[in-house]
Design a protein around this motif. Sequence first.
Motif, mmCIF file in Angstrom:
data_model
loop_
_atom_site.group_PDB
_atom_site.id
_atom_site.type_symbol
_atom_site.label_atom_id
_atom_site.label_comp_id
_atom_site.label_asym_id
_atom_site.label_seq_id
_atom_site.Cartn_x
_atom_site.Cartn_y
_atom_site.Cartn_z
ATOM 1 N N VAL A 192 46.554 36.608 40.191
ATOM 2 C CA VAL A 192 46.635 38.070 40.290
ATOM 3 C C VAL A 192 45.360 38.758 39.824
ATOM 4 C CG1 VAL A 192 49.150 38.119 40.118
ATOM 5 C CG2 VAL A 192 47.763 38.410 38.056
ATOM 6 N N ASN A 193 44.495 38.047 39.125
ATOM 7 C CA ASN A 193 43.239 38.641 38.672
ATOM 8 C C ASN A 193 42.311 38.982 39.831
ATOM 9 O OD1 ASN A 193 43.852 38.414 35.862
ATOM 10 N ND2 ASN A 193 43.511 36.224 36.080
ATOM 11 N N ALA A 194 42.590 38.474 41.022
ATOM 12 C CA ALA A 194 41.777 38.779 42.192
ATOM 13 C C ALA A 194 42.119 40.140 42.791
ATOM 14 C CB ALA A 194 41.955 37.687 43.253
ATOM 15 N N LYS A 195 43.213 40.730 42.365
ATOM 16 C CA LYS A 195 43.637 42.018 42.925
ATOM 17 C C LYS A 195 42.738 43.154 42.437
ATOM 18 C CE LYS A 195 48.544 40.859 43.119
ATOM 19 N NZ LYS A 195 48.853 41.057 44.508
ATOM 20 N N CYS A 211 39.939 34.459 48.700
ATOM 21 C CA CYS A 211 40.013 35.918 48.650
ATOM 22 C C CYS A 211 38.718 36.479 49.223
ATOM 23 C CB CYS A 211 40.229 36.427 47.230
ATOM 24 S SG CYS A 211 40.301 38.234 47.159
ATOM 25 N N ILE A 212 38.797 36.947 50.459
ATOM 26 C CA ILE A 212 37.611 37.482 51.126
ATOM 27 C C ILE A 212 37.099 38.734 50.418
ATOM 28 C CG2 ILE A 212 39.024 38.739 52.814
ATOM 29 C CD1 ILE A 212 35.565 37.216 53.496
ATOM 30 N N GLU A 213 38.005 39.519 49.846
ATOM 31 C CA GLU A 213 37.566 40.737 49.156
ATOM 32 C C GLU A 213 36.749 40.389 47.909
ATOM 33 O OE1 GLU A 213 40.594 43.774 48.656
ATOM 34 O OE2 GLU A 213 41.647 42.993 50.409
ATOM 35 N N MET A 214 37.173 39.379 47.148
ATOM 36 C CA MET A 214 36.394 38.924 45.983
ATOM 37 C C MET A 214 35.056 38.361 46.447
ATOM 38 S SD MET A 214 37.682 39.227 42.847
ATOM 39 C CE MET A 214 36.861 37.911 41.967
ATOM 40 N N ALA A 215 35.080 37.572 47.520
ATOM 41 C CA ALA A 215 33.852 36.951 48.021
ATOM 42 C C ALA A 215 32.834 37.996 48.467
ATOM 43 C CB ALA A 215 34.173 36.004 49.170
ATOM 44 N N GLY A 254 33.460 41.359 45.012
ATOM 45 C CA GLY A 254 33.586 41.060 43.596
ATOM 46 C C GLY A 254 34.809 41.674 42.940
ATOM 47 N N ALA A 255 34.908 41.477 41.635
ATOM 48 C CA ALA A 255 36.084 41.913 40.885
ATOM 49 C C ALA A 255 36.117 43.425 40.664
ATOM 50 C CB ALA A 255 36.137 41.196 39.533
#
Length: 179
Positions: free
Chosen positions: A10-13, A42-46, A49-50
């Motif tokens: 969930v830390n990727a949200k 997680c494409i959004e993190m990639a 970022g966080a």
Amino acid sequence: MIISHCLLNVNAKVEPLAKEMGGSSIICKLIELGYGIIQLPCIEMAMFGAKRWGLVYEQCNFPAFREQCQRLLHPIVQQLKDYKEHGYSIEMVIGVDGSPTCGTNFVSKGNWFGEFNSENNYQAKIDTLHIAKGKGVMMEVLENMLKENGISTLFYGIDERETMHEELIQMLNQKQENN
């Protein structure tokens, strides 16, 4: 089971969307029922970022973003292809509805872009934000890649406002009883 990255982490949200600590409660149920789990990237993190703002589908729906999705998904699809060729069943892709990238039934949409400055009419942009039927960009790419490799599977969307996931658990229990 193929799951969206943030269901296991969930830390990727985008902050503050994490409703559960660590991972989604559905993960324990999948393991209890004997399912193997493949976590999607997680494409959004990639890409962002966080410390990113919430996104909408329109911000992610461009060729370079889709190419990055393909690049990240390629090893996953190759793994699924190998599993299928060796008799494994690819039961389901579980996405997160409302996500512009991982939604399977619903995505966030709107006229959300621009610079943060005094000239921008933020309220007008906020007023365009809405949830619409459709798949997120990465799920569209994944669905096409799976089809190209002869893999058909169900796409199911988790509603993040619900933490018990009764409908999905009932569906999984019925699948177990039928096997």
